[in-house]
Design an enzyme around this catalytic site. Structure first.
Site, PDB file in Angstrom:
ATOM      1  CB  ALA A  61       5.932   5.007  33.800  1.00  5.92           C
ATOM      2  CB  SER A  66       8.767   4.046  31.581  1.00 11.08           C
ATOM      3  OG  SER A  66       8.355   4.245  30.235  1.00 11.08           O
ATOM      4  CG  HIS A  68       8.260   4.698  26.360  1.00 11.68           C
ATOM      5  ND1 HIS A  68       8.181   4.698  24.988  1.00 11.68           N
ATOM      6  CD2 HIS A  68       7.068   5.158  26.798  1.00 11.68           C
ATOM      7  CE1 HIS A  68       6.997   5.160  24.612  1.00 11.68           C
ATOM      8  NE2 HIS A  68       6.297   5.439  25.686  1.00 11.68           N
ATOM      9  CG  ASP A  75       4.728   7.429  23.380  1.00 15.80           C
ATOM     10  OD1 ASP A  75       4.060   6.452  23.759  1.00 15.80           O
ATOM     11  OD2 ASP A  75       5.360   8.167  24.165  1.00 15.80           O
ATOM     12  CD  GLU A 124      -0.058   7.291  28.072  1.00 16.70           C
ATOM     13  OE1 GLU A 124       0.718   6.583  27.399  1.00 16.70           O
ATOM     14  OE2 GLU A 124       0.291   7.890  29.098  1.00 16.70           O
ATOM     15  CG  HIS A 127       2.033   3.822  25.472  1.00 13.16           C
ATOM     16  ND1 HIS A 127       3.234   4.311  25.945  1.00 13.16           N
ATOM     17  CD2 HIS A 127       1.994   2.520  25.832  1.00 13.16           C
ATOM     18  CE1 HIS A 127       3.889   3.335  26.563  1.00 13.16           C
ATOM     19  NE2 HIS A 127       3.149   2.232  26.521  1.00 13.16           N
TER      20      HIS A 127
HETATM   21 ZN   LIG Z   1       4.270   5.977  25.675  1.00 15.40          ZN
END
Ligand SMILES: [Zn+2]
Length: 159
Positions: A61, A66, A68, A75, A124, A127
């Site tokens: 991102a 993001s 995060h 993750d 992903e 994630h």
């Molecule tokens: Zn991630």
């Protein structure tokens, strides 16, 4: 400092990792969770130097966007390390268990393999996004696998 909402996500993640170990005797770990804007800048820029902007935008991102940075994303990787941050993580014991059980702890596989056009992100399997157990339970009941589809949002925009 992580946002206040991240406290709930952090506790849920800790419980999820501990439950995995208790139920299977195996282990997994947090590879990455909360990231500051500055950290996202350095992660993004490092990838751009290697892959270029177009390829980076499919996997990382842009700073400011993001999950995060919200403190709600994690993750996860196997312990000992195996297929970390790679699509083959999906085939590890840990990846399969997460795929089947993360909803119990309020975590959602955020970028499924068959929803790239909806989320705008490549698959992903590591994630996970904390959305809370009420929402994951309801999504499971109704068969939705992405937030975009559940909330009837348009597919993710390109940059
Ligand atoms: Zn991630």
């Amino acid at each position: 400092m992580a946002p206040v909402a991240a406290v709930g996500a952090s506790k849920a993640a800790t419980k999820m990792l501990a439950t995995y170990q208790a139920e299977t005797g195996r282990r997994m770990q947090s590879q990455s969770a909360y990231r500051s804007y500055a950290t996202q800048v350095s992660v993004y820029n490092a990838s751009v130097r290697i892959r270029g902007v177009a390829a980076t935008d499919k996997i990382i991102a842009r700073p400011g966007t993001s999950e995060h940075q919200t403190g709600w994303a994690i993750d996860v990787s196997a312990l000992p390390s195996n297929c970390s941050l790679s699509t083959c993580f999906a085939n590890t014991h840990q990846g399969k268990w997460l795929s089947a059980n993360a909803w119990r702890f309020g975590f959602l596989l955020r970028y499924p393999a068959n929803k790239v056009a909806v989320t705008g992100y490549s698959f992903e399997p590591w994630h996970y996004r904390f959305v809370g157990p009420y929402l994951t339970t309801e999504m499971r009941r109704t068969g939705f696998t992405t937030l975009e589809e559940f909330f009837r949002l348009p597919a993710a925009p390109s940059y």
